[in-house]
Design a protein around this motif. Sequence first.
Motif, PDB file in Angstrom:
ATOM      1  N   ALA A 181       0.820  -1.207   0.000  1.00  0.00           N
ATOM      2  CA  ALA A 181       0.000   0.000   0.000  1.00  0.00           C
ATOM      3  C   ALA A 181       0.854   1.258   0.000  1.00  0.00           C
ATOM      4  CB  ALA A 181      -0.931  -0.015   1.219  1.00  0.00           C
ATOM      5  N   THR A 182       1.944   1.237   0.767  1.00  0.00           N
ATOM      6  CA  THR A 182       2.844   2.395   0.799  1.00  0.00           C
ATOM      7  C   THR A 182       3.497   2.609  -0.555  1.00  0.00           C
ATOM      8  OG1 THR A 182       3.286   2.100   3.161  1.00  0.00           O
ATOM      9  CG2 THR A 182       4.886   3.381   1.909  1.00  0.00           C
ATOM     10  N   MET A 183       3.944   1.546  -1.176  1.00  0.00           N
ATOM     11  CA  MET A 183       4.542   1.669  -2.510  1.00  0.00           C
ATOM     12  C   MET A 183       3.532   2.229  -3.507  1.00  0.00           C
ATOM     13  SD  MET A 183       6.871  -1.734  -3.068  1.00  0.00           S
ATOM     14  CE  MET A 183       8.489  -1.905  -2.318  1.00  0.00           C
ATOM     15  N   ALA A 184       2.327   1.687  -3.482  1.00  0.00           N
ATOM     16  CA  ALA A 184       1.311   2.102  -4.451  1.00  0.00           C
ATOM     17  C   ALA A 184       0.968   3.578  -4.322  1.00  0.00           C
ATOM     18  CB  ALA A 184       0.051   1.250  -4.292  1.00  0.00           C
ATOM     19  N   SER A 185       1.020   4.095  -3.103  1.00  0.00           N
ATOM     20  CA  SER A 185       0.653   5.501  -2.899  1.00  0.00           C
ATOM     21  C   SER A 185       1.817   6.454  -3.105  1.00  0.00           C
ATOM     22  CB  SER A 185       0.085   5.696  -1.490  1.00  0.00           C
ATOM     23  OG  SER A 185       1.084   5.530  -0.507  1.00  0.00           O
ATOM     24  N   THR A 186       3.013   5.904  -3.350  1.00  0.00           N
ATOM     25  CA  THR A 186       4.181   6.767  -3.521  1.00  0.00           C
ATOM     26  C   THR A 186       4.891   6.559  -4.858  1.00  0.00           C
ATOM     27  OG1 THR A 186       5.536   5.162  -2.269  1.00  0.00           O
ATOM     28  CG2 THR A 186       4.600   7.022  -1.051  1.00  0.00           C
ATOM     29  N   GLY A 187       4.159   6.060  -5.845  1.00  0.00           N
ATOM     30  CA  GLY A 187       4.691   6.041  -7.203  1.00  0.00           C
ATOM     31  C   GLY A 187       5.163   4.709  -7.729  1.00  0.00           C
ATOM     32  N   THR A 188       5.155   3.656  -6.897  1.00  0.00           N
ATOM     33  CA  THR A 188       5.561   2.331  -7.362  1.00  0.00           C
ATOM     34  C   THR A 188       4.337   1.434  -7.414  1.00  0.00           C
ATOM     35  OG1 THR A 188       7.796   2.534  -6.424  1.00  0.00           O
ATOM     36  CG2 THR A 188       6.993   0.310  -6.861  1.00  0.00           C
ATOM     37  N   ASN A 189       3.921   1.041  -8.594  1.00  0.00           N
ATOM     38  CA  ASN A 189       2.741   0.182  -8.736  1.00  0.00           C
ATOM     39  C   ASN A 189       2.971  -1.142  -8.009  1.00  0.00           C
ATOM     40  OD1 ASN A 189       1.389   2.046 -10.371  1.00  0.00           O
ATOM     41  ND2 ASN A 189       2.379   1.267 -12.214  1.00  0.00           N
ATOM     42  N   ALA A 190       2.132  -1.428  -7.040  1.00  0.00           N
ATOM     43  CA  ALA A 190       2.332  -2.629  -6.225  1.00  0.00           C
ATOM     44  C   ALA A 190       0.998  -3.124  -5.694  1.00  0.00           C
ATOM     45  CB  ALA A 190       3.275  -2.320  -5.062  1.00  0.00           C
TER      46      ALA A 190
ATOM     47  N   ALA B  42      11.757   1.873   3.958  1.00  0.00           N
ATOM     48  CA  ALA B  42      12.994   2.393   3.375  1.00  0.00           C
ATOM     49  C   ALA B  42      13.018   2.146   1.864  1.00  0.00           C
ATOM     50  CB  ALA B  42      14.198   1.732   4.039  1.00  0.00           C
ATOM     51  N   LEU B  43      12.631   0.958   1.468  1.00  0.00           N
ATOM     52  CA  LEU B  43      12.587   0.617   0.048  1.00  0.00           C
ATOM     53  C   LEU B  43      11.618   1.532  -0.692  1.00  0.00           C
ATOM     54  CD1 LEU B  43      13.757  -1.594  -1.873  1.00  0.00           C
ATOM     55  CD2 LEU B  43      11.696  -2.921  -1.404  1.00  0.00           C
ATOM     56  N   ALA B  44      10.425   1.729  -0.134  1.00  0.00           N
ATOM     57  CA  ALA B  44       9.408   2.563  -0.782  1.00  0.00           C
ATOM     58  C   ALA B  44       9.855   4.015  -0.893  1.00  0.00           C
ATOM     59  CB  ALA B  44       8.097   2.479   0.001  1.00  0.00           C
ATOM     60  N   MET B  45      10.506   4.525   0.157  1.00  0.00           N
ATOM     61  CA  MET B  45      10.917   5.932   0.136  1.00  0.00           C
ATOM     62  C   MET B  45      12.079   6.179  -0.832  1.00  0.00           C
ATOM     63  SD  MET B  45       8.737   7.430   2.004  1.00  0.00           S
ATOM     64  CE  MET B  45       7.605   6.170   1.372  1.00  0.00           C
ATOM     65  N   VAL B  46      13.004   5.227  -0.920  1.00  0.00           N
ATOM     66  CA  VAL B  46      14.092   5.365  -1.903  1.00  0.00           C
ATOM     67  C   VAL B  46      13.522   5.342  -3.317  1.00  0.00           C
ATOM     68  CG1 VAL B  46      16.176   4.308  -2.843  1.00  0.00           C
ATOM     69  CG2 VAL B  46      15.846   4.397  -0.367  1.00  0.00           C
ATOM     70  N   LEU B  47      12.588   4.431  -3.570  1.00  0.00           N
ATOM     71  CA  LEU B  47      11.950   4.364  -4.889  1.00  0.00           C
ATOM     72  C   LEU B  47      11.188   5.649  -5.199  1.00  0.00           C
ATOM     73  CD1 LEU B  47      10.611   0.697  -4.709  1.00  0.00           C
ATOM     74  CD2 LEU B  47      12.378   1.538  -6.281  1.00  0.00           C
ATOM     75  N   MET B  48      10.500   6.171  -4.210  1.00  0.00           N
ATOM     76  CA  MET B  48       9.751   7.416  -4.385  1.00  0.00           C
ATOM     77  C   MET B  48      10.676   8.545  -4.812  1.00  0.00           C
ATOM     78  SD  MET B  48       7.510   9.369  -1.469  1.00  0.00           S
ATOM     79  CE  MET B  48       6.737  10.972  -1.778  1.00  0.00           C
ATOM     80  N   GLU B  49      11.819   8.636  -4.137  1.00  0.00           N
ATOM     81  CA  GLU B  49      12.781   9.697  -4.462  1.00  0.00           C
ATOM     82  C   GLU B  49      13.386   9.491  -5.841  1.00  0.00           C
ATOM     83  OE1 GLU B  49      17.024  10.434  -2.656  1.00  0.00           O
ATOM     84  OE2 GLU B  49      15.523  11.373  -1.341  1.00  0.00           O
ATOM     85  N   GLN B  50      13.732   8.254  -6.159  1.00  0.00           N
ATOM     86  CA  GLN B  50      14.338   7.965  -7.459  1.00  0.00           C
ATOM     87  C   GLN B  50      13.382   8.237  -8.614  1.00  0.00           C
ATOM     88  OE1 GLN B  50      17.622   6.928  -8.235  1.00  0.00           O
ATOM     89  NE2 GLN B  50      17.872   7.639  -6.128  1.00  0.00           N
ATOM     90  N   ARG B  51      12.097   8.080  -8.376  1.00  0.00           N
ATOM     91  CA  ARG B  51      11.096   8.330  -9.415  1.00  0.00           C
ATOM     92  C   ARG B  51      10.738   9.811  -9.531  1.00  0.00           C
ATOM     93  NH1 ARG B  51       9.054   3.427 -11.068  1.00  0.00           N
ATOM     94  NH2 ARG B  51       9.154   1.686  -9.580  1.00  0.00           N
ATOM     95  N   GLY B  52      11.229  10.632  -8.611  1.00  0.00           N
ATOM     96  CA  GLY B  52      10.878  12.046  -8.635  1.00  0.00           C
ATOM     97  C   GLY B  52       9.415  12.278  -8.313  1.00  0.00           C
ATOM     98  N   PHE B  53       8.862  11.426  -7.459  1.00  0.00           N
ATOM     99  CA  PHE B  53       7.444  11.496  -7.097  1.00  0.00           C
ATOM    100  C   PHE B  53       7.216  12.721  -6.213  1.00  0.00           C
ATOM    101  CE2 PHE B  53       3.573  10.008  -4.900  1.00  0.00           C
ATOM    102  CZ  PHE B  53       2.855   9.496  -5.971  1.00  0.00           C
ATOM    103  N   THR B  54       6.321  13.607  -6.627  1.00  0.00           N
ATOM    104  CA  THR B  54       6.160  14.903  -5.977  1.00  0.00           C
ATOM    105  C   THR B  54       4.972  14.939  -5.021  1.00  0.00           C
ATOM    106  OG1 THR B  54       4.693  15.780  -7.689  1.00  0.00           O
ATOM    107  CG2 THR B  54       7.070  16.006  -8.051  1.00  0.00           C
ATOM    108  N   ARG B  55       4.878  16.029  -4.299  1.00  0.00           N
ATOM    109  CA  ARG B  55       3.743  16.280  -3.409  1.00  0.00           C
ATOM    110  C   ARG B  55       2.435  16.267  -4.198  1.00  0.00           C
ATOM    111  NH1 ARG B  55       3.119  18.867   1.569  1.00  0.00           N
ATOM    112  NH2 ARG B  55       1.153  19.990   1.843  1.00  0.00           N
ATOM    113  N   GLU B  56       2.470  16.844  -5.410  1.00  0.00           N
ATOM    114  CA  GLU B  56       1.270  16.870  -6.250  1.00  0.00           C
ATOM    115  C   GLU B  56       0.882  15.459  -6.686  1.00  0.00           C
ATOM    116  OE1 GLU B  56       3.649  19.143  -6.379  1.00  0.00           O
ATOM    117  OE2 GLU B  56       2.383  20.810  -5.680  1.00  0.00           O
ATOM    118  N   ASP B  57       1.886  14.637  -7.031  1.00  0.00           N
ATOM    119  CA  ASP B  57       1.610  13.248  -7.396  1.00  0.00           C
ATOM    120  C   ASP B  57       0.961  12.511  -6.226  1.00  0.00           C
ATOM    121  OD1 ASP B  57       2.803  13.537  -9.928  1.00  0.00           O
ATOM    122  OD2 ASP B  57       4.789  13.113  -9.110  1.00  0.00           O
ATOM    123  N   PHE B  58       1.510  12.736  -5.044  1.00  0.00           N
ATOM    124  CA  PHE B  58       0.971  12.095  -3.842  1.00  0.00           C
ATOM    125  C   PHE B  58      -0.490  12.490  -3.633  1.00  0.00           C
ATOM    126  CE2 PHE B  58       0.255  11.542   0.700  1.00  0.00           C
ATOM    127  CZ  PHE B  58       0.876  10.331   0.958  1.00  0.00           C
TER     128      PHE B  58
END
Length: 316
Positions: free
Chosen positions: A58-67, A162-178
């Motif tokens: 759920a955390t991944m899905a909401s932060t830019g990583t389809n899961a 940690a995995l989800a947050m690193v992926l979020m940063e690497q994808r450039g996932f923004t506040r607007e995306d969230f």
Amino acid sequence: MTERARSVIQLNIAALQKLDETLDDSIARACAIILSRPGYVVVTGMGKSGHIGNKIAATMASTGTNAFFVHPAEMSHGDLGMLRPDVTVLAISNSGESRELRDPLIYCQRNNIPVIGITQRKDSLLGRHSEVVLEMPKVAEACPEGLAPTTSTLMTLALGDALAMVLMEQRGFTREDFGLHHPGGALGMSLQSVREWMGDHAATPTSVALDANFTDIVSAITAGRKGTVAVLNPDQTLAGIITDGDVRRAFSRDITNITAADIMSRSPITVDPDQRMRDVVDLLTTNKISSLYVVEDNRPVAVIHLAELMQAGYVS
């Protein structure tokens, strides 16, 4: 009992500190695999690991990583079909020997689907079938019998975050995306555009001409039920606004020959439909006003009232 509760918390803190000390570049390699794959991350795990896996997905899905999460036992009964060739599997098992993981792991091996394993035992079934192992340190469970997963599930959750947050940063996932992924939350609502808000709330604002008399002004404000009325130029563009406060102040003078042009505010605060709702809230609260007009091509198309926003949850 309080001291026992405190000791559990201290054991959890110690486990996280140990995890921090032992974390290596395997997490970077895991992220690289996920980022290189076009498909979903399929998270799986049995028992308490499954509950943690659900949260990680759920955390991944909401932060830019389809899961999404799939129960390992269900995979053995047809849900292996969810594992397309382009997915990555994140499998969780503290011991690494959960028998329900056997079929999914063999399936992934046969179909060249990379597995990222989270376990305390790198030499386990899960560890041997994983392209990357996120190995957790061996620490005691907080359970007095050493049985109920406690410190191990906390470390698993921390690794997943940690995995989800690193992926979020690497994808450039923004506040607007969230915000787009959380339209029902306060952040999503604040990032909604005024035009999107107007879809359910817009009604043509009541208006009067520049030469409208006092009676017509009061009638228009009453009909609009927003405590305000727009004053329009002959070409229907916005000349100003009159609020019920302006009406009250007008009673200090002779109202016999008063027109809308005499008492209107000529430079009202307005927004355009493409602004964010958080801008609307900021304008209303900063300027201590109860309503403002949405203007498009200098024509009023809606009125937003503070009471409506409070009722809808835009303002707490």
